[in-house]
Design an enzyme around this catalytic site. Structure first.
Site, PDB file in Angstrom:
ATOM      1  N   SER A   1       0.837  -1.210   0.183  1.00  9.48           N
ATOM      2  CA  SER A   1      -0.146  -0.084  -0.219  1.00  9.48           C
ATOM      3  C   SER A   1       0.808   1.266  -0.186  1.00  9.48           C
ATOM      4  O   SER A   1       0.252   2.259  -0.306  1.00  9.48           O
ATOM      5  CB  SER A   1      -1.074   0.024   1.269  1.00  9.48           C
TER       6      SER A   1
ATOM      7  N   ASN B   1      -3.277   6.763  -1.285  1.00  4.82           N
ATOM      8  CA  ASN B   1      -2.722   7.069  -0.152  1.00  4.82           C
ATOM      9  C   ASN B   1      -2.189   8.283   0.236  1.00  4.82           C
ATOM     10  O   ASN B   1      -2.431   8.863   1.328  1.00  4.82           O
ATOM     11  CB  ASN B   1      -2.089   5.720   0.677  1.00  4.82           C
TER      12      ASN B   1
ATOM     13  N   GLU C   1      -4.184   0.240  -8.734  1.00  5.10           N
ATOM     14  CA  GLU C   1      -3.133   1.020  -9.163  1.00  5.10           C
ATOM     15  C   GLU C   1      -2.021   0.110  -9.674  1.00  5.10           C
ATOM     16  O   GLU C   1      -1.611  -0.858  -8.738  1.00  5.10           O
ATOM     17  CB  GLU C   1      -2.739   1.864  -7.837  1.00  5.10           C
TER      18      GLU C   1
ATOM     19  N   HIS D   1      -1.533  -2.840  -6.791  1.00  3.78           N
ATOM     20  CA  HIS D   1      -2.011  -2.272  -5.382  1.00  3.78           C
ATOM     21  C   HIS D   1      -3.899  -2.475  -5.476  1.00  3.78           C
ATOM     22  O   HIS D   1      -4.312  -1.739  -6.287  1.00  3.78           O
ATOM     23  CB  HIS D   1      -1.606  -0.934  -5.220  1.00  3.78           C
TER      24      HIS D   1
HETATM   25  N1  LIG Z   1      -5.978  -4.744   4.385  1.00  4.98           N
HETATM   26  C1  LIG Z   1      -5.819  -3.662   3.332  1.00  4.98           C
HETATM   27  O1  LIG Z   1      -6.902  -3.227   3.519  1.00  4.98           O
HETATM   28  C2  LIG Z   1      -4.964  -3.603   2.391  1.00  4.98           C
HETATM   29  C3  LIG Z   1      -5.114  -2.787   1.022  1.00  4.98           C
HETATM   30  C4  LIG Z   1      -4.508  -2.744   0.116  1.00  4.98           C
HETATM   31  C5  LIG Z   1      -3.171  -3.303   0.109  1.00  4.98           C
HETATM   32  N2  LIG Z   1      -2.753  -4.116   1.271  1.00  4.98           N
HETATM   33  C6  LIG Z   1      -1.327  -4.647   1.633  1.00  4.98           C
HETATM   34  O2  LIG Z   1      -1.478  -5.922   1.159  1.00  4.98           O
HETATM   35  C7  LIG Z   1      -0.507  -6.429   2.207  1.00  4.98           C
HETATM   36  C8  LIG Z   1      -1.101  -7.686   2.935  1.00  4.98           C
HETATM   37  O3  LIG Z   1      -2.073  -6.776   3.808  1.00  4.98           O
HETATM   38  P1  LIG Z   1      -3.046  -7.790   4.697  1.00  4.98           P
HETATM   39  O4  LIG Z   1      -4.121  -6.777   5.319  1.00  4.98           O
HETATM   40  O5  LIG Z   1      -3.624  -8.779   3.891  1.00  4.98           O
HETATM   41  O6  LIG Z   1      -2.153  -8.389   5.915  1.00  4.98           O
HETATM   42  P2  LIG Z   1      -2.525  -9.810   6.567  1.00  4.98           P
HETATM   43  O7  LIG Z   1      -1.646  -9.507   7.961  1.00  4.98           O
HETATM   44  O8  LIG Z   1      -3.748 -10.076   6.885  1.00  4.98           O
HETATM   45  O9  LIG Z   1      -1.648 -11.003   5.966  1.00  4.98           O
HETATM   46  C9  LIG Z   1      -0.405 -10.883   5.538  1.00  4.98           C
HETATM   47  C10 LIG Z   1      -0.103 -12.444   5.459  1.00  4.98           C
HETATM   48  O10 LIG Z   1       1.263 -12.566   5.163  1.00  4.98           O
HETATM   49  C11 LIG Z   1       1.763 -13.876   5.815  1.00  4.98           C
HETATM   50  N3  LIG Z   1       3.085 -13.815   5.751  1.00  4.98           N
HETATM   51  C12 LIG Z   1       4.077 -13.040   6.632  1.00  4.98           C
HETATM   52  N4  LIG Z   1       5.222 -13.211   6.476  1.00  4.98           N
HETATM   53  C13 LIG Z   1       5.392 -14.218   5.115  1.00  4.98           C
HETATM   54  C14 LIG Z   1       6.338 -14.679   4.575  1.00  4.98           C
HETATM   55  N5  LIG Z   1       7.767 -14.385   4.777  1.00  4.98           N
HETATM   56  N6  LIG Z   1       6.102 -15.419   3.559  1.00  4.98           N
HETATM   57  C15 LIG Z   1       4.751 -15.679   3.239  1.00  4.98           C
HETATM   58  N7  LIG Z   1       3.856 -15.318   4.107  1.00  4.98           N
HETATM   59  C16 LIG Z   1       3.991 -14.443   4.929  1.00  4.98           C
HETATM   60  C17 LIG Z   1       1.141 -13.903   7.107  1.00  4.98           C
HETATM   61  O11 LIG Z   1       1.104 -15.145   7.466  1.00  4.98           O
HETATM   62  C18 LIG Z   1      -0.232 -13.516   6.694  1.00  4.98           C
HETATM   63  O12 LIG Z   1      -1.318 -14.458   6.412  1.00  4.98           O
HETATM   64  C19 LIG Z   1       0.363  -5.631   2.654  1.00  4.98           C
HETATM   65  O13 LIG Z   1       1.330  -5.048   2.120  1.00  4.98           O
HETATM   66  C20 LIG Z   1      -0.808  -4.331   2.785  1.00  4.98           C
HETATM   67  O14 LIG Z   1      -0.162  -3.260   2.892  1.00  4.98           O
HETATM   68  C21 LIG Z   1      -3.812  -4.027   2.283  1.00  4.98           C
END
Ligand SMILES: NC(=O)c1ccc[n+]([C@@H]2O[C@H](COP(=O)([O-])OP(=O)(O)OC[C@H]3O[C@@H](n4cnc5c(N)ncnc54)[C@H](O)[C@@H]3O)[C@@H](O)[C@H]2O)c1
Length: 271
Positions: free
Chosen positions: A106, A177, A139, A127
């Site tokens: 993000s 953002n 994005e 994104h």
């Molecule tokens: N939540 C949102 O609204 C949103 C929106 C857009 C983008 N994002 C981006 O998406 C990404 C994930 O966000 P999320 O909210 O799904 O996070 P989350 O914490 O719910 O999920 C992350 C997952 O990654 C896994 N993980 C951690 N380290 C790892 C590794 N080394 N190898 C494999 N898996 C691993 C974890 O076990 C977890 O299941 C981030 O970069 C975030 O910025 C989030």
């Protein structure tokens, strides 16, 4: 986010392997997809045959070596530069040379993630917005070295997902953002300075600006820790004090008032 991304790829005809360092989360992800699709079948917007076909295209990968067979990898792990860089270095060593490595970050710089690979020209940001199956926007962020061919291929793939891609260059916060978070931060300053209370700040933006959700409710939904992290990324990335996080936002995060997920943020929620 990973499960949502996997769902939209599988629904568009792609074979998808899902990998998470914690296998329980991969399982949870697949179960979530299954539940969402069954709901669609129940509503009549998806046939039972389509449901079966989508589920058959989803594969649970036990090892990261599944990357050896991928044409496109979309990473969606925690928002930490060191974790993303370690994964990109590993994926770079495993994946075939034609494979494009995308990140769903993000806010983190694509160029900095790409720098740990031997193929920065094939590293790009995709994104997606939350919830992925519902939200149309993606994005597409070009790192400094991303080639036109790679950008075009990812752009076309995104359209096949029935999403709307927009081209963005790699600067802190991208477009989404960079605009959203300072607005939320300003709403927090407005509260901090006593200009209006929480309900009224949200009401002004909903009724006056036609926003579907007020900025403080939205901040609670996103998570105040995430909002603070992104404001810090903008502040550090641009070196400009116009992006300084509001002290009240810091205070709430320090108190553990992170929004919906902790039951308390600017508003109170039942957990
Ligand atoms: N939540 C949102 O609204 C949103 C929106 C857009 C983008 N994002 C981006 O998406 C990404 C994930 O966000 P999320 O909210 O799904 O996070 P989350 O914490 O719910 O999920 C992350 C997952 O990654 C896994 N993980 C951690 N380290 C790892 C590794 N080394 N190898 C494999 N898996 C691993 C974890 O076990 C977890 O299941 C981030 O970069 C975030 O910025 C989030």
């Amino acid at each position: 986010m990973g499960a949502g991304i996997a769902q939209v790829f599988a629904a568009s005809g792609y074979q998808v392997s899902l990998y998470d360092v914690d296998q329980k989360n991969t399982q949870k992800g697949i179960e979530g997809i299954d539940k969402r699709l069954k709901k669609q079948v129940g509503k009549g917007s998806l046939s039972a045959k389509e449901y079966e076909e989508i589920m058959e295209r989803l594969h649970l990968a036990n090892e990261i070596t599944a990357a050896q067979k991928a044409d496109l990898i979309v990473e969606a792990v925690v928002e930490k530069m060191e974790v993303k860089q370690a994964i990109f270095a590993e994926l770079d060593s495993l994946a075939p040379s034609h494979t494009v490595l995308a990140t769903n970050t993000s806010s983190l710089p694509i160029t900095e993630i790409a720098a740990v690979t031997t193929r920065p020209e094939k590293v790009i940001g995709m994104h997606f917005m939350n919830p992925v199956p519902v939200m149309k926007l993606v994005e597409i962020i070009r790192g400094l070295a991303t080639t036109d061919e790679v950008y075009q291929a990812v752009y076309e793939t995104t359209k096949k997902l029935n999403k709307t891609p927009v081209e963005v260059h790699d600067f802190p916060g991208f477009v989404s953002n960079r605009i959203l978070m300072p607005m939320i931060n300003e709403a927090v300053f407005t509260l901090y300075e006593g200009v209006a209370n929480e309900e009224d700040i949200d009401q002004v933006m909903k009724l006056g600006m036609n926003h579907p959700m007020g900025p403080l409710t939205l901040a609670d939904f996103i998570g105040l820790d995430t909002c603070l992290f992104i404001m810090e990324t903008l502040h550090k990335g641009f070196g400009d004090d116009k992006y300084r996080p509001c002290p009240l936002l810091r205070k709430y995060v320090k108190a553990g008032w992170l929004g919906r997920k902790t039951g308390k943020g600017f508003f109170t929620y039942e957990t």
